[in-house]
Design an enzyme around this catalytic site. Structure first.
Site, PDB file in Angstrom:
ATOM      1  N   LYS A  13       3.305   4.300 -10.177  1.00  0.00           N
ATOM      2  CA  LYS A  13       1.931   3.861 -10.456  1.00  0.00           C
ATOM      3  C   LYS A  13       0.932   4.970 -10.144  1.00  0.00           C
ATOM      4  CE  LYS A  13       2.281   0.423  -7.464  1.00  0.00           C
ATOM      5  NZ  LYS A  13       3.660   0.608  -6.943  1.00  0.00           N
ATOM      6  N   ARG A  88      -1.600  -8.113  -6.107  1.00  0.00           N
ATOM      7  CA  ARG A  88      -0.230  -8.115  -5.609  1.00  0.00           C
ATOM      8  C   ARG A  88       0.267  -9.504  -5.286  1.00  0.00           C
ATOM      9  NH1 ARG A  88       0.026  -2.664  -3.490  1.00  0.00           N
ATOM     10  NH2 ARG A  88       2.091  -2.209  -2.678  1.00  0.00           N
ATOM     11  N   ARG A 127       9.186  11.965  -1.718  1.00  0.00           N
ATOM     12  CA  ARG A 127       7.757  12.048  -2.023  1.00  0.00           C
ATOM     13  C   ARG A 127       6.961  12.755  -0.933  1.00  0.00           C
ATOM     14  NH1 ARG A 127       4.624   6.634  -3.305  1.00  0.00           N
ATOM     15  NH2 ARG A 127       5.482   5.990  -1.317  1.00  0.00           N
ATOM     16  N   ARG A 161       3.898   9.705   3.984  1.00  0.00           N
ATOM     17  CA  ARG A 161       3.334   8.429   4.410  1.00  0.00           C
ATOM     18  C   ARG A 161       4.132   7.791   5.546  1.00  0.00           C
ATOM     19  NH1 ARG A 161       2.182   5.182  -1.100  1.00  0.00           N
ATOM     20  NH2 ARG A 161       2.951   3.495   0.222  1.00  0.00           N
ATOM     21  N   ARG A 172       8.932  -3.468   1.691  1.00  0.00           N
ATOM     22  CA  ARG A 172       7.942  -3.385   0.598  1.00  0.00           C
ATOM     23  C   ARG A 172       8.553  -3.901  -0.700  1.00  0.00           C
ATOM     24  NH1 ARG A 172       6.776   2.684   1.502  1.00  0.00           N
ATOM     25  NH2 ARG A 172       5.882   2.670  -0.594  1.00  0.00           N
TER      26      ARG A 172
HETATM   27  P1  AP5 Z   1       4.518   7.146  -6.990  1.00  0.00           P
HETATM   28  O1  AP5 Z   1       3.758   7.337  -8.247  1.00  0.00           O
HETATM   29  O2  AP5 Z   1       3.951   7.679  -5.723  1.00  0.00           O
HETATM   30  O3  AP5 Z   1       4.896   5.592  -6.819  1.00  0.00           O
HETATM   31  P2  AP5 Z   1       3.969   4.320  -6.650  1.00  0.00           P
HETATM   32  O4  AP5 Z   1       4.350   3.335  -7.710  1.00  0.00           O
HETATM   33  O5  AP5 Z   1       2.531   4.696  -6.549  1.00  0.00           O
HETATM   34  O6  AP5 Z   1       4.574   3.761  -5.278  1.00  0.00           O
HETATM   35  P3  AP5 Z   1       3.893   3.424  -3.884  1.00  0.00           P
HETATM   36  O7  AP5 Z   1       4.962   3.635  -2.852  1.00  0.00           O
HETATM   37  O8  AP5 Z   1       2.587   4.101  -3.701  1.00  0.00           O
HETATM   38  O9  AP5 Z   1       3.667   1.890  -4.077  1.00  0.00           O
HETATM   39  P4  AP5 Z   1       3.431   0.820  -3.046  1.00  0.00           P
HETATM   40  O10 AP5 Z   1       3.048  -0.264  -3.930  1.00  0.00           O
HETATM   41  O11 AP5 Z   1       4.568   0.550  -2.122  1.00  0.00           O
HETATM   42  O12 AP5 Z   1       2.325   1.443  -2.054  1.00  0.00           O
HETATM   43  P5  AP5 Z   1       0.742   1.235  -1.951  1.00  0.00           P
HETATM   44  O13 AP5 Z   1       0.164   2.518  -1.505  1.00  0.00           O
HETATM   45  O14 AP5 Z   1       0.225   0.592  -3.168  1.00  0.00           O
HETATM   46  O15 AP5 Z   1       5.996   7.751  -7.221  1.00  0.00           O
HETATM   47  C1  AP5 Z   1       6.927   7.843  -6.153  1.00  0.00           C
HETATM   48  C2  AP5 Z   1       7.614   9.219  -6.160  1.00  0.00           C
HETATM   49  O16 AP5 Z   1       8.450   9.330  -7.320  1.00  0.00           O
HETATM   50  C3  AP5 Z   1       6.642  10.416  -6.241  1.00  0.00           C
HETATM   51  O17 AP5 Z   1       7.139  11.455  -5.418  1.00  0.00           O
HETATM   52  C4  AP5 Z   1       6.656  10.823  -7.721  1.00  0.00           C
HETATM   53  O18 AP5 Z   1       6.460  12.227  -7.878  1.00  0.00           O
HETATM   54  C5  AP5 Z   1       8.061  10.410  -8.166  1.00  0.00           C
HETATM   55  N1  AP5 Z   1       8.086   9.875  -9.530  1.00  0.00           N
HETATM   56  C6  AP5 Z   1       7.153   9.070 -10.125  1.00  0.00           C
HETATM   57  N2  AP5 Z   1       7.530   8.745 -11.381  1.00  0.00           N
HETATM   58  C7  AP5 Z   1       8.744   9.351 -11.586  1.00  0.00           C
HETATM   59  C8  AP5 Z   1       9.646   9.385 -12.690  1.00  0.00           C
HETATM   60  N3  AP5 Z   1       9.379   8.739 -13.850  1.00  0.00           N
HETATM   61  N4  AP5 Z   1      10.804  10.088 -12.547  1.00  0.00           N
HETATM   62  C9  AP5 Z   1      11.078  10.744 -11.373  1.00  0.00           C
HETATM   63  N5  AP5 Z   1      10.254  10.755 -10.305  1.00  0.00           N
HETATM   64  C10 AP5 Z   1       9.096  10.056 -10.402  1.00  0.00           C
HETATM   65  O19 AP5 Z   1       0.641   0.174  -0.770  1.00  0.00           O
HETATM   66  C11 AP5 Z   1       1.003   0.508   0.546  1.00  0.00           C
HETATM   67  C12 AP5 Z   1       0.811  -0.695   1.468  1.00  0.00           C
HETATM   68  O20 AP5 Z   1      -0.575  -1.078   1.501  1.00  0.00           O
HETATM   69  C13 AP5 Z   1       1.538  -1.980   1.067  1.00  0.00           C
HETATM   70  O21 AP5 Z   1       2.875  -1.982   1.508  1.00  0.00           O
HETATM   71  C14 AP5 Z   1       0.673  -3.044   1.762  1.00  0.00           C
HETATM   72  O22 AP5 Z   1       0.945  -3.117   3.136  1.00  0.00           O
HETATM   73  C15 AP5 Z   1      -0.729  -2.489   1.583  1.00  0.00           C
HETATM   74  N6  AP5 Z   1      -1.394  -2.963   0.347  1.00  0.00           N
HETATM   75  C16 AP5 Z   1      -1.846  -2.185  -0.688  1.00  0.00           C
HETATM   76  N7  AP5 Z   1      -2.404  -2.948  -1.648  1.00  0.00           N
HETATM   77  C17 AP5 Z   1      -2.306  -4.235  -1.223  1.00  0.00           C
HETATM   78  C18 AP5 Z   1      -2.676  -5.494  -1.789  1.00  0.00           C
HETATM   79  N8  AP5 Z   1      -3.280  -5.570  -2.985  1.00  0.00           N
HETATM   80  N9  AP5 Z   1      -2.414  -6.613  -1.080  1.00  0.00           N
HETATM   81  C19 AP5 Z   1      -1.812  -6.562   0.140  1.00  0.00           C
HETATM   82  N10 AP5 Z   1      -1.437  -5.399   0.729  1.00  0.00           N
HETATM   83  C20 AP5 Z   1      -1.668  -4.248   0.057  1.00  0.00           C
HETATM   84 MG    MG Z   2       1.123   4.713  -4.965  1.00  0.00          MG
END
Ligand code: AP5
Ligand code: MG
Ligand code: ZN
Length: 218
Positions: A13, A88, A127, A161, A172
């Site tokens: 994402k 979410r 990552r 992270r 997660r």
């Molecule tokens: P990347 O693009 O970083 O993945 P992502 O989908 O953004 O994954 P996240 O880990 O950020 O998602 P998340 O939902 O767990 O975390 P968030 O910060 O939202 O890609 C990952 C890696 O793969 C990178 O190194 C990239 O280079 C590589 N890559 C990407 N695409 C690729 C491909 N096609 N092929 C190969 N490699 C690839 O949330 C964190 C925490 O915040 C949650 O756990 C929760 O506690 C809280 N939180 C956030 N939002 C909410 C909400 N709305 N409600 C409640 N809690 C929330």
């Molecule tokens: Mg992300």
């Protein structure tokens, strides 16, 4: 263009949002990034979210809806936005509908990243991000063009992270399957869901998203 990026941790994402924001000239609203900034700043929301995030659980709907309500009211969101990590839960999705309805707006598309859970751990384990500008990288799939130097800002400092360890990643993923996956049916029923193959390479996923958005007005 009002977009939601929907997919499990590591689906890509944040990676795809980096070019989408340039392409459409609209802000990238990552609730995860916003919470990490709040934790770093030591604000009240940051204090409440820190331990929950480190465990890999979800922060409360009340906090998240408040954060998004405030962010969407900023002038840079008037022409659209890319939501990454929100909504979410069904309660968040319904609150977003209500917020947009108040503004006479609605979502143009929800991009679902379809991925097999097995690839996610490898993606997250490799990552890292620029400590200065936040640009995202991967040890195998997206290395900086010059080793040890950020492509975007030239910084030589990188960070990982706090919730990118195996235990938190498993939680997660579980939170995604239990609380977020139901949004796929929710948005399909509203006719805005576009699913892309998130297992493909980064550039192939970008192309698939571009095709999926061809018939959506900007
Ligand atoms: P990347 O693009 O970083 O993945 P992502 O989908 O953004 O994954 P996240 O880990 O950020 O998602 P998340 O939902 O767990 O975390 P968030 O910060 O939202 O890609 C990952 C890696 O793969 C990178 O190194 C990239 O280079 C590589 N890559 C990407 N695409 C690729 C491909 N096609 N092929 C190969 N490699 C690839 O949330 C964190 C925490 O915040 C949650 O756990 C929760 O506690 C809280 N939180 C956030 N939002 C909410 C909400 N709305 N409600 C409640 N809690 C929330
Ligand atoms: Mg992300
Ligand atoms: Zn940088």
């Amino acid at each position: 263009m009002r977009l939601v990026l929907l997919g499990p941790p590591g689906a890509g994402k944040g990676t795809q949002a980096q070019w989408l924001k340039e392409r459409f000239g609209i802000p990238h609203l990552s609730t995860g990034d916003m919470l990490r900034e709040a934790v770093a700043a030591g604000s009240e929301i940051g204090r409440q979210a820190k331990a929950v995030m480190e465990r890999g659980e979800l922060v409360s709907d009340a906090i998240m809806v408040g954060v998004i309500r405030e962010r969407l009211s900023q002038p840079d969101c008037a022409r659209g936005f890319i939501l990454d990590g929100f909504p979410r839960t069904l309660a968040q999705a319904e609150a977003l509908d209500a917020l947009l309805a108040e503004r006479g707006e609605k979502l143009d598309a929800v991009i679902e990243f379809a991925v097999e859970p097995e690839v996610l751990v490898a993606r997250i384990a490799g990552r890292f991000a620029c400590a200065k500008c936040g640009a995202g990288y991967h040890e195998r799939f997206k290395r900086p063009r010059v080793e040890g130097v950020c492509d975007v800002c030239g910084s030589t400092e990188f960070v990982r992270r706090a919730d990118d360890n195996e235990e938190a990643v498993r939680r997660r993923l579980q939170a995604y399957l239990e609380q977020t996956a139901p949004l796929v049916a929710f948005y399909r029923a509203r006719g805005v869901l576009r699913t892309v193959d998130g297992m493909a390479s980064i550039s192939e996923v970008s192309n698939a998203i571009a095709r999926a958005l061809e018939d959506v007005r900007s």
